[in-house]
Design a protein around this motif. Sequence first.
Motif, mmCIF file in Angstrom:
data_model
loop_
_atom_site.group_PDB
_atom_site.id
_atom_site.type_symbol
_atom_site.label_atom_id
_atom_site.label_comp_id
_atom_site.label_asym_id
_atom_site.label_seq_id
_atom_site.Cartn_x
_atom_site.Cartn_y
_atom_site.Cartn_z
ATOM 1 N N ILE A 36 -3.538 5.730 -4.493
ATOM 2 C CA ILE A 36 -4.229 4.658 -5.231
ATOM 3 C C ILE A 36 -5.042 5.243 -6.390
ATOM 4 C CG2 ILE A 36 -5.956 2.806 -5.011
ATOM 5 C CD1 ILE A 36 -5.035 2.783 -1.919
ATOM 6 N N ILE A 37 -5.710 6.364 -6.114
ATOM 7 C CA ILE A 37 -6.532 6.992 -7.161
ATOM 8 C C ILE A 37 -5.637 7.510 -8.300
ATOM 9 C CG2 ILE A 37 -8.022 8.990 -7.630
ATOM 10 C CD1 ILE A 37 -9.216 8.517 -4.755
ATOM 11 N N LYS A 38 -4.478 8.000 -7.948
ATOM 12 C CA LYS A 38 -3.548 8.537 -8.976
ATOM 13 C C LYS A 38 -2.930 7.418 -9.824
ATOM 14 C CE LYS A 38 0.977 10.670 -9.295
ATOM 15 N NZ LYS A 38 1.659 11.897 -9.284
ATOM 16 N N TYR A 39 -2.450 6.369 -9.159
ATOM 17 C CA TYR A 39 -1.621 5.405 -9.895
ATOM 18 C C TYR A 39 -2.380 4.238 -10.526
ATOM 19 C CZ TYR A 39 2.747 7.666 -8.635
ATOM 20 O OH TYR A 39 3.788 8.562 -8.538
ATOM 21 N N THR A 40 -3.623 3.995 -10.092
ATOM 22 C CA THR A 40 -4.338 2.856 -10.693
ATOM 23 C C THR A 40 -4.552 3.038 -12.196
ATOM 24 O OG1 THR A 40 -5.353 2.362 -8.578
ATOM 25 C CG2 THR A 40 -6.407 1.400 -10.540
ATOM 26 N N PRO A 41 -5.061 4.198 -12.641
ATOM 27 C CA PRO A 41 -5.214 4.340 -14.101
ATOM 28 C C PRO A 41 -3.886 4.270 -14.850
ATOM 29 C CG PRO A 41 -6.075 6.283 -12.933
ATOM 30 C CD PRO A 41 -5.581 5.345 -11.886
ATOM 31 N N VAL A 42 -2.812 4.699 -14.195
ATOM 32 C CA VAL A 42 -1.490 4.616 -14.855
ATOM 33 C C VAL A 42 -1.121 3.140 -15.048
ATOM 34 C CG1 VAL A 42 0.953 5.234 -14.705
ATOM 35 C CG2 VAL A 42 -0.776 6.789 -13.755
ATOM 36 N N ALA A 43 -1.314 2.341 -13.988
ATOM 37 C CA ALA A 43 -0.964 0.911 -14.083
ATOM 38 C C ALA A 43 -1.862 0.195 -15.099
ATOM 39 C CB ALA A 43 -1.089 0.258 -12.706
ATOM 40 N N ILE A 44 -3.104 0.637 -15.204
ATOM 41 C CA ILE A 44 -4.012 0.020 -16.186
ATOM 42 C C ILE A 44 -3.558 0.366 -17.610
ATOM 43 C CG2 ILE A 44 -6.376 0.172 -17.104
ATOM 44 C CD1 ILE A 44 -7.329 0.359 -14.147
ATOM 45 N N ARG A 45 -3.178 1.614 -17.799
ATOM 46 C CA ARG A 45 -2.745 2.093 -19.123
ATOM 47 C C ARG A 45 -1.375 1.548 -19.507
ATOM 48 N NH1 ARG A 45 -3.804 7.203 -17.667
ATOM 49 N NH2 ARG A 45 -1.597 7.725 -17.455
ATOM 50 N N GLU A 46 -0.481 1.533 -18.512
ATOM 51 C CA GLU A 46 0.906 1.103 -18.764
ATOM 52 C C GLU A 46 1.236 0.023 -17.744
ATOM 53 O OE1 GLU A 46 3.481 4.550 -18.249
ATOM 54 O OE2 GLU A 46 1.829 5.823 -18.896
ATOM 55 N N PRO A 47 0.901 -1.234 -18.015
ATOM 56 C CA PRO A 47 1.015 -2.295 -16.998
ATOM 57 C C PRO A 47 2.424 -2.449 -16.444
ATOM 58 C CG PRO A 47 -0.144 -3.078 -18.950
ATOM 59 C CD PRO A 47 0.363 -1.708 -19.284
ATOM 60 N N ASP A 48 3.453 -2.078 -17.220
ATOM 61 C CA ASP A 48 4.808 -2.262 -16.699
ATOM 62 C C ASP A 48 5.437 -0.951 -16.230
ATOM 63 O OD1 ASP A 48 5.000 -1.222 -19.170
ATOM 64 O OD2 ASP A 48 6.415 -2.698 -19.975
ATOM 65 N N ASN A 49 4.597 -0.036 -15.795
ATOM 66 C CA ASN A 49 5.103 1.204 -15.191
ATOM 67 C C ASN A 49 5.501 0.908 -13.740
ATOM 68 O OD1 ASN A 49 5.090 3.698 -13.654
ATOM 69 N ND2 ASN A 49 4.254 4.668 -15.494
ATOM 70 N N ASN B 3 4.016 2.028 -6.147
ATOM 71 C CA ASN B 3 3.141 2.805 -5.260
ATOM 72 C C ASN B 3 1.921 1.977 -4.843
ATOM 73 O OD1 ASN B 3 3.687 5.849 -4.663
ATOM 74 N ND2 ASN B 3 4.586 5.446 -6.678
ATOM 75 N N LEU B 4 1.352 1.245 -5.792
ATOM 76 C CA LEU B 4 0.169 0.438 -5.447
ATOM 77 C C LEU B 4 0.543 -0.697 -4.494
ATOM 78 C CD1 LEU B 4 -1.656 0.278 -8.918
ATOM 79 C CD2 LEU B 4 -2.215 1.709 -6.935
ATOM 80 N N MET B 5 1.701 -1.285 -4.718
ATOM 81 C CA MET B 5 2.085 -2.438 -3.895
ATOM 82 C C MET B 5 2.301 -2.032 -2.429
ATOM 83 S SD MET B 5 4.836 -5.319 -4.940
ATOM 84 C CE MET B 5 4.057 -6.901 -5.173
ATOM 85 N N TRP B 6 2.975 -0.923 -2.245
ATOM 86 C CA TRP B 6 3.267 -0.531 -0.865
ATOM 87 C C TRP B 6 1.996 0.022 -0.203
ATOM 88 C CZ3 TRP B 6 5.746 -2.447 2.663
ATOM 89 C CH2 TRP B 6 6.533 -1.809 3.616
ATOM 90 N N ALA B 7 1.145 0.658 -1.002
ATOM 91 C CA ALA B 7 -0.140 1.143 -0.455
ATOM 92 C C ALA B 7 -1.001 -0.037 -0.022
ATOM 93 C CB ALA B 7 -0.877 1.974 -1.507
ATOM 94 N N SER B 8 -0.948 -1.115 -0.770
ATOM 95 C CA SER B 8 -1.737 -2.311 -0.425
ATOM 96 C C SER B 8 -1.389 -2.784 0.983
ATOM 97 C CB SER B 8 -1.465 -3.403 -1.479
ATOM 98 O OG SER B 8 -1.357 -4.679 -0.922
ATOM 99 N N SER B 9 -0.104 -2.833 1.278
ATOM 100 C CA SER B 9 0.311 -3.331 2.595
ATOM 101 C C SER B 9 -0.104 -2.376 3.713
ATOM 102 C CB SER B 9 1.826 -3.506 2.638
ATOM 103 O OG SER B 9 2.266 -4.321 1.590
ATOM 104 N N TRP B 10 0.069 -1.083 3.477
ATOM 105 C CA TRP B 10 -0.161 -0.119 4.563
ATOM 106 C C TRP B 10 -1.632 0.216 4.763
ATOM 107 C CZ3 TRP B 10 2.935 1.143 8.453
ATOM 108 C CH2 TRP B 10 4.221 0.612 8.358
ATOM 109 N N ALA B 11 -2.462 -0.150 3.779
ATOM 110 C CA ALA B 11 -3.892 0.113 3.930
ATOM 111 C C ALA B 11 -4.517 -0.745 5.023
ATOM 112 C CB ALA B 11 -4.599 -0.143 2.595
ATOM 113 N N ILE B 12 -3.896 -1.879 5.315
ATOM 114 C CA ILE B 12 -4.597 -2.828 6.194
ATOM 115 C C ILE B 12 -3.673 -3.504 7.212
ATOM 116 C CG2 ILE B 12 -4.369 -4.794 4.620
ATOM 117 C CD1 ILE B 12 -7.150 -5.709 5.341
#
Length: 392
Positions: free
Chosen positions: A227-240, A246-255
């Motif tokens: 999450i720490i690695k890919y969040t700034p990437v998604a903010i900088r490049e929204p369609d990466n 990575n963020l989507m699958w992390a969201s599910s597995w976090a909780i």
Amino acid sequence: MIHDFVYDIPVKVYFGTEQLKNLGPELRKYGTRVLMTYGGGSIKRIGLYDRVVKEIRDAGLELYELSGIEPNPRVASVREGARLCKEHRIDVLLAVGGGSTIDATKWIAAAACVDHDAWDFFDYKIWAPVEKALPVLDILTLSATGSEMDSGGVISNPDTRDKHGRMHPLLLPKVSFLDPSTTFSVSAYQTACGSADMLSHIIEVYFNMDQDLYMLDCVMEGLMKTIIKYTPVAIREPDNYEARANLMWASSWAINGFVDGGKQQAWSCHPMEHELSAVYDITHGLGLAILTPRWMKYCLDESTVSKYVQFGVNVLGISPEKAPMDIANEAIERFASVLFDSFGLQRTFPEVGIDESHFDSMAEKAVQGGAIDGFRTLKKEDVLNIFQMCMK
Ligand code: NZQ
Ligand code: ZN
């Protein structure tokens, strides 16, 4: 100690860009009359609405709709959804949106099966049992809450200024569609808030002085680094796509229950945050971002420092050679910098319009008249102190 636990996450996930063709057949397994629920219109702007409607029509299903589900969803939306379900004898619900839409839909599914008011599920004095619920499927459009793979839902009641969450296995989605490209349109702000929420879901479990399963600590560290690695990437490049996936699958597995591994400690920042969004209607992840570094500072002492060292070294890359207290303090500072510099979130209560006027009642409600039995036991005075730390 390592407690006994049950692992049972029966949510079928379709992940990727070409999965919507499975929507019709999956819905059909549960009936023919579908109530599709969504929020304020983002799904129309990204073209998802049209694609979903086409799949439903092509499958020969009957479609009904409930739109306008709010962020921090209100009980009024749940009531309206339940009314529609009863009126149209709905068989299956399809939530298309973020956590708010999915949460509200889960509770619509339960409220559709009872005669009492929907808030009775959330009123601590009544706590109406959940005995039945319509099946829920969802299409997730925002990586954050994990509602797509957990059994919880959080509902707000503006009349009483309450925001209460509740879980029940009957509310687990039957099927979740996770297409990372549907999140390309999520704003930098909501992306950052969503990631702060995911990190908090992990931190609420990871910060625990029980002797836990090392294997799960490693999984949580991997999720946090992701999450720490890919969040700034998604903010900088929204369609990466790689970042969004990575963020989507992390969201599910976090909780989704996996990382808990039998841990029995209560969460700390979430009950405090729910009071903030109940009164000020702020975005959940933003409230958590402001609270979490202060809570970490508040809970640090000789008895807890080892957890901060583990976090600092394994997640944030701090050298293990330093003194434990120095590592711990640096870890808190670096984590704050992740949230406020790298993710770009606001740092203090005043910046988001929160003053001290409701501190007392919010703290009282956060501890529910007792204490939060979390990483450190927090009584009302402790919550007040943490709120105070968020003022500057
Ligand atoms: O309403 P629309 O128009 O869809 O816009 C939404 C909303 O304004 C927008 N959005 C969603 N997907 C988008 C998009 N905008 C552009 N492109 C897209 N693809 O984002 C805004 C926020 O949406 P919301 O659903 O409110 O966000 P989130 O997913 O963060 O959900 C927050 C709610 O979930 C609860 C929170 O308390 C809060 O009420 N939580 C639920 C949990 C659970 N079920 O387990 C756990 C969490 O800790 C949390 O408490
Ligand atoms: Zn959360």
